[in-house]
Design a protein around this motif. Sequence first.
Motif, PDB file in Angstrom:
ATOM      1  N   GLY A 195     -27.114 -24.317 -31.683  1.00  0.00           N
ATOM      2  CA  GLY A 195     -27.005 -23.976 -33.788  1.00  0.00           C
ATOM      3  C   GLY A 195     -25.820 -24.878 -34.332  1.00  0.00           C
ATOM      4  N   ASP A 196     -24.939 -24.970 -33.603  1.00  0.00           N
ATOM      5  CA  ASP A 196     -23.906 -26.281 -34.076  1.00  0.00           C
ATOM      6  C   ASP A 196     -24.955 -27.375 -34.508  1.00  0.00           C
ATOM      7  OD1 ASP A 196     -22.446 -24.326 -33.248  1.00  0.00           O
ATOM      8  OD2 ASP A 196     -21.303 -25.456 -31.737  1.00  0.00           O
TER       9      ASP A 196
ATOM     10  N   LEU B 240     -20.444 -20.422 -22.951  1.00  0.00           N
ATOM     11  CA  LEU B 240     -20.378 -21.349 -23.597  1.00  0.00           C
ATOM     12  C   LEU B 240     -21.598 -21.850 -24.379  1.00  0.00           C
ATOM     13  CD1 LEU B 240     -16.884 -22.428 -22.635  1.00  0.00           C
ATOM     14  CD2 LEU B 240     -17.258 -21.732 -24.095  1.00  0.00           C
ATOM     15  N   ARG B 241     -22.257 -22.318 -23.920  1.00  0.00           N
ATOM     16  CA  ARG B 241     -24.115 -22.966 -24.305  1.00  0.00           C
ATOM     17  C   ARG B 241     -23.849 -21.528 -25.298  1.00  0.00           C
ATOM     18  NH1 ARG B 241     -25.226 -23.607 -18.442  1.00  0.00           N
ATOM     19  NH2 ARG B 241     -26.516 -22.368 -18.655  1.00  0.00           N
ATOM     20  N   TYR B 242     -24.476 -20.779 -25.056  1.00  0.00           N
ATOM     21  CA  TYR B 242     -25.062 -19.397 -26.371  1.00  0.00           C
ATOM     22  C   TYR B 242     -23.865 -19.871 -27.504  1.00  0.00           C
ATOM     23  CZ  TYR B 242     -27.810 -17.816 -22.563  1.00  0.00           C
ATOM     24  OH  TYR B 242     -29.049 -17.586 -21.667  1.00  0.00           O
TER      25      TYR B 242
ATOM     26  N   LYS C  75     -19.750 -19.921 -32.755  1.00  0.00           N
ATOM     27  CA  LYS C  75     -19.732 -18.666 -33.458  1.00  0.00           C
ATOM     28  C   LYS C  75     -18.186 -18.091 -32.878  1.00  0.00           C
ATOM     29  CE  LYS C  75     -24.507 -18.906 -32.055  1.00  0.00           C
ATOM     30  NZ  LYS C  75     -25.065 -19.079 -33.082  1.00  0.00           N
ATOM     31  N   ARG C  76     -17.924 -17.514 -34.698  1.00  0.00           N
ATOM     32  CA  ARG C  76     -17.006 -16.743 -35.009  1.00  0.00           C
ATOM     33  C   ARG C  76     -16.500 -15.503 -34.300  1.00  0.00           C
ATOM     34  NH1 ARG C  76     -13.819 -19.257 -38.712  1.00  0.00           N
ATOM     35  NH2 ARG C  76     -13.228 -17.737 -39.242  1.00  0.00           N
ATOM     36  N   VAL C  77     -17.613 -15.041 -33.872  1.00  0.00           N
ATOM     37  CA  VAL C  77     -16.785 -13.507 -33.377  1.00  0.00           C
ATOM     38  C   VAL C  77     -17.764 -13.061 -32.096  1.00  0.00           C
ATOM     39  CG1 VAL C  77     -17.050 -11.549 -33.583  1.00  0.00           C
ATOM     40  CG2 VAL C  77     -16.174 -12.462 -35.525  1.00  0.00           C
TER      41      VAL C  77
END
Length: 222
Positions: free
Chosen positions: A221-222, A215-217, A2-4
Amino acid sequence: MKRVIAIDGPAGAGKSTVARRVATALGYLYVDTGAMYRAMTLKVLRHGIDPADRQRVAQLARETDIALATGPEGAPQVVLDGVDVTAHLREPGVDQAVSAVAAIPEVRQRLLEVQRALARRGRVVLEGRDTGTHVAPDADLKVYLTASPEERARRRYRELVAAGHRVTLEEVAEALRQRDRQDMTRPAAPLKRAADAIEIDTTGRTVEAVVEEILRYCREGD
């Protein structure tokens, strides 16, 4: 990844500590939006202006420069008109006045421009009270941290005592209750959980456990 990432919640829920550690773990920029409002509030108080005086506070906001920086040991700093004021942002006077200052639309607009510019760069962890609902409504991940009122009061009390302030636990608890009422009922971007935010109750949990959950969230989806 996630970027933001937007992390919101009431005072004492653990947002600042958790958000800093999440940002460090990801190598992202940590953006403490609440600290920006505290810096503005500090300036208002130092100028002897009533925090509820919208006209004078709005004018002061237009003349104010607030920026984020990284200290020599990697600690985040808030720079007010070229001066590092980080050590003064948790003073009781600022605690009591920040909601009134933050409720002034001109102040919010002034700081919102800075916050959204940082969010557009990506690779940021935004922390505050309206980052997921107002500052970055399209954030890749939104988290709403909460805790019991008793836990929140104890945390803030320990912070203030460690910083050398003479306060009682009941005074801190009452200040938090007042802050919650102001934040949740203000007309401009009130504190609330975004509909798509993940709520995490930090009561009785370690910082490490909460950070690892977020961090798991982030990795999903990666």
